[in-house]
Design an enzyme around this catalytic site. Sequence first.
Site, PDB file in Angstrom:
ATOM      1  N   ARG A   1       0.820  -1.215   0.000  1.00 40.05           N
ATOM      2  CA  ARG A   1       0.000   0.000   0.000  1.00 40.05           C
ATOM      3  C   ARG A   1       0.846   1.254   0.000  1.00 40.05           C
ATOM      4  NH1 ARG A   1      -3.255   1.644  -2.735  1.00 40.05           N
ATOM      5  NH2 ARG A   1      -4.095  -0.459  -2.571  1.00 40.05           N
TER       6      ARG A   1
ATOM      7  N   LYS B   1       0.316  24.610  -4.881  1.00 38.47           N
ATOM      8  CA  LYS B   1      -0.907  23.929  -4.410  1.00 38.47           C
ATOM      9  C   LYS B   1      -0.682  22.415  -4.430  1.00 38.47           C
ATOM     10  CE  LYS B   1      -3.745  27.754  -6.074  1.00 38.47           C
ATOM     11  NZ  LYS B   1      -4.768  28.209  -7.039  1.00 38.47           N
TER      12      LYS B   1
ATOM     13  N   LYS C   1       1.868  39.602  -4.751  1.00 37.52           N
ATOM     14  CA  LYS C   1       0.456  39.491  -5.105  1.00 37.52           C
ATOM     15  C   LYS C   1      -0.307  40.653  -4.480  1.00 37.52           C
ATOM     16  CE  LYS C   1      -1.007  35.306  -5.869  1.00 37.52           C
ATOM     17  NZ  LYS C   1      -1.476  33.909  -5.712  1.00 37.52           N
TER      18      LYS C   1
ATOM     19  N   GLU D   1       2.102  39.833  -9.724  1.00 38.09           N
ATOM     20  CA  GLU D   1       0.791  39.477 -10.248  1.00 38.09           C
ATOM     21  C   GLU D   1       0.095  40.726 -10.788  1.00 38.09           C
ATOM     22  OE1 GLU D   1      -2.523  36.753  -8.307  1.00 38.09           O
ATOM     23  OE2 GLU D   1      -2.612  38.788  -7.490  1.00 38.09           O
TER      24      GLU D   1
ATOM     25  N   ASP E   1      -3.128  37.364 -14.355  1.00 39.31           N
ATOM     26  CA  ASP E   1      -4.109  36.566 -13.631  1.00 39.31           C
ATOM     27  C   ASP E   1      -5.532  36.786 -14.119  1.00 39.31           C
ATOM     28  OD1 ASP E   1      -5.003  34.820 -11.604  1.00 39.31           O
ATOM     29  OD2 ASP E   1      -5.400  36.500 -10.255  1.00 39.31           O
TER      30      ASP E   1
END
Length: 315
Positions: A127, A162, A194, A223, A244
């Site tokens: 597993r 992410k 950002k 950004e 973006d």
Amino acid sequence: MSVTPDRPGRPVLAQPSAVEPGLDAGWIARTVAAALDEDLGAAPGRDVTTQATIPASSTGTAALVARAPGTLAGLVVVAETLHQVAARLGLPDPEATFHAQDGDAVERGQVLASLTGPVQVLLVAERTLLNLASRASGVATATAAWARELAGTGAQVLDTRKTTPGLRALEKYAVRAGGGTNKRMGLHDVAMIKDNHVVAAGSVGAAVRAVRATFPDVAIQVEADTTAQALEALDAGADFLLLDNMPTPVLAETVAAVRARQGRDGIPAHVELEATGNLTLDRAREVAAAGVDYLSVGALTHSAPILDLALDLVP
């Protein structure tokens, strides 16, 4: 651990991978150890089913098989997983013969590796090695679909941060196996300014200057949501622009405006441009045609389904 490839003329590999750069051996060892602790309990741990039903002296062969078509990644964990399980059980290492390597496209039913040794080791390791290889192969498979769609456009697909906590190195390795490109590994290697950073610093220019003064060795990406913001970031000294959530016409207009400024007034001769936000595979070539260098797709790592792999004992 014996790792024996069966392709004519192929050299013996410490890891079944042609992906560069490969996964760090220390990272693999630590990650496998943590996964085994999770499954077996603190080392050496135990598998109450396998150890009760199968004699330690029993040996056999298991086939690692693809149950769906896709692109492989994560086979590099197999040998280490078998080795660590064998050490925990005090049994000999199995031998692994690989019939495929990370980065290969595979078909349903294809045998990827043959593993021969103590059956207890094979089943206890099953597993953990499947979880890691299936997850990585799912990311590689998703990435390969984007790479195929972008072929010939001059644009590349990028990953993001992410990622699954603890598995970032594996998932970014899998992106490379699928034909994609890694963006930044974390918050430490590239500055990305950002909207929240701009609010906190007071302006794009102030944020760029602060990064330059504090960390002069890092590249700075900014950004931008509009053409005006992109040009402001360019004037402030950004090396790399993240465009973006722009509709395609606005994206094309922004790319043209930036390209027209390149090489002038201290602006680099080529500013790297990345499209991101609400990107889908059916829009990939349209977005690439706007002239960006990259498309960043968080879904490569946060939403890719696993590639179904199995470990079957050979009768």
